[in-house]
Motif scaffolding. Structure first.
Motif, PDB file in Angstrom:
ATOM      1  N   THR A   1       0.846  -1.187   0.000  1.00 62.89           N
ATOM      2  CA  THR A   1       0.000   0.000   0.000  1.00 62.89           C
ATOM      3  C   THR A   1       0.885   1.241   0.000  1.00 62.89           C
ATOM      4  O   THR A   1       1.792   1.350   0.826  1.00 62.89           O
ATOM      5  N   TYR A   2       0.623   2.143  -0.943  1.00 65.02           N
ATOM      6  CA  TYR A   2       1.336   3.417  -1.043  1.00 65.02           C
ATOM      7  C   TYR A   2       0.382   4.534  -0.601  1.00 65.02           C
ATOM      8  O   TYR A   2      -0.766   4.583  -1.039  1.00 65.02           O
ATOM      9  N   TYR A   3       0.878   5.429   0.239  1.00 63.90           N
ATOM     10  CA  TYR A   3       0.094   6.544   0.748  1.00 63.90           C
ATOM     11  C   TYR A   3       0.647   7.846   0.162  1.00 63.90           C
ATOM     12  O   TYR A   3       1.683   8.335   0.614  1.00 63.90           O
TER      13      TYR A   3
ATOM     14  N   ALA B   1      -5.072   5.939  -1.176  1.00 66.98           N
ATOM     15  CA  ALA B   1      -3.968   4.974  -1.164  1.00 66.98           C
ATOM     16  C   ALA B   1      -4.053   4.094  -2.404  1.00 66.98           C
ATOM     17  O   ALA B   1      -5.129   3.851  -2.943  1.00 66.98           O
TER      18      ALA B   1
ATOM     19  N   HIS C   1      -2.934   0.300  -3.989  1.00 66.72           N
ATOM     20  CA  HIS C   1      -2.574  -1.052  -3.576  1.00 66.72           C
ATOM     21  C   HIS C   1      -2.051  -1.832  -4.779  1.00 66.72           C
ATOM     22  O   HIS C   1      -2.616  -1.738  -5.868  1.00 66.72           O
TER      23      HIS C   1
ATOM     24  N   ARG D   1       5.425   9.983   9.296  1.00 72.00           N
ATOM     25  CA  ARG D   1       4.358   9.829   8.317  1.00 72.00           C
ATOM     26  C   ARG D   1       4.549   8.489   7.606  1.00 72.00           C
ATOM     27  O   ARG D   1       5.637   8.197   7.123  1.00 72.00           O
TER      28      ARG D   1
ATOM     29  N   ASP E   1       4.522   6.262   4.593  1.00 69.51           N
ATOM     30  CA  ASP E   1       4.564   6.404   3.134  1.00 69.51           C
ATOM     31  C   ASP E   1       4.137   5.126   2.414  1.00 69.51           C
ATOM     32  O   ASP E   1       3.564   5.182   1.329  1.00 69.51           O
ATOM     33  N   GLN E   2       4.464   3.984   3.016  1.00 68.00           N
ATOM     34  CA  GLN E   2       4.267   2.711   2.315  1.00 68.00           C
ATOM     35  C   GLN E   2       4.266   1.604   3.350  1.00 68.00           C
ATOM     36  O   GLN E   2       4.948   1.687   4.369  1.00 68.00           O
TER      37      GLN E   2
END
Length: 175
Positions: free
Chosen positions: A32-34, A41, A43, A158, A160-161
């Motif tokens: 998952t990338y934010y 997000a 996926h 934070r 990130d991933q």
């Protein structure tokens, strides 16, 4: 590549080698990338393969997304990453030296890692930021990994991933 790969850890630092060596094998991942802009997000599925190397004195891994099966099924070249990680135990520093080589985007990352309680924590400074990659909830069948960034000297972080990994059965190996 018989000189590169090894069947297990060197006896010299077997306990330390097991920190990452327990991940040896093939893992299916859900990554998952934010985005930093607050958009939703993203996926992707992937694969992560770990193994001992260099006479059992290193642990290598290959991080890949999407996974091979998804790439074959799509019939096209999607946005992807395939990177090589090299981890070597440094007995003088009592730390792992880590290098990631990302082939798709030319990424090169150097970090140091150590075990803290039940987690493996990898850290580096990136410009004015601190970056931390952490392996958590490690069992024989699964683990969790997260990539975090701090812009205030480590006071706040934070996400990130992150990746959830499940060990693949030998019969699931793509041909």
């Amino acid at each position: 590549m018989k000189t590169l790969l090894a069947n297990g850890p060197s006896n010299l630092y077997a306990t330390e080698m097991e920190q990452f060596g327990r991940l040896a094998g093939h893992w299916a991942t859900r990554i998952t990338y934010y985005p930093t802009d607050g958009s939703p997000a993203r996926h992707v599925s992937g694969e992560w393969e770990f193994g001992y190397a260099l006479e059992g004195r290193a642990v290598l891994d290959v991080w890949r997304w999407p996974g091979r099966e998804e790439l074959l099924a799509s019939g096209r070249a999607p946005d992807q990453e395939c990177g090589l990680c090299v981890r070597i135990w440094d007995p003088r520093l009592q730390l792992w030296r880590f290098t990631f080589h990302g082939t798709a985007h030319g990424d090169l990352v150097h970090m140091y890692a150590r075990q803290i309680d039940d987690e493996i924590v990898m850290e580096r400074a990136a410009g004015g930021d601190l970056v931390r990659w952490t392996f958590t909830d490690i069992t024989a069948a699964a683990f969790h990994w997260r990539n975090e960034r701090s812009t205030d000297g480590g006071h706040t972080w934070r996400l990130d991933q992150e990746a959830d990994a499940r060990r693949r059965e030998a019969t699931q190996e793509p041909g």
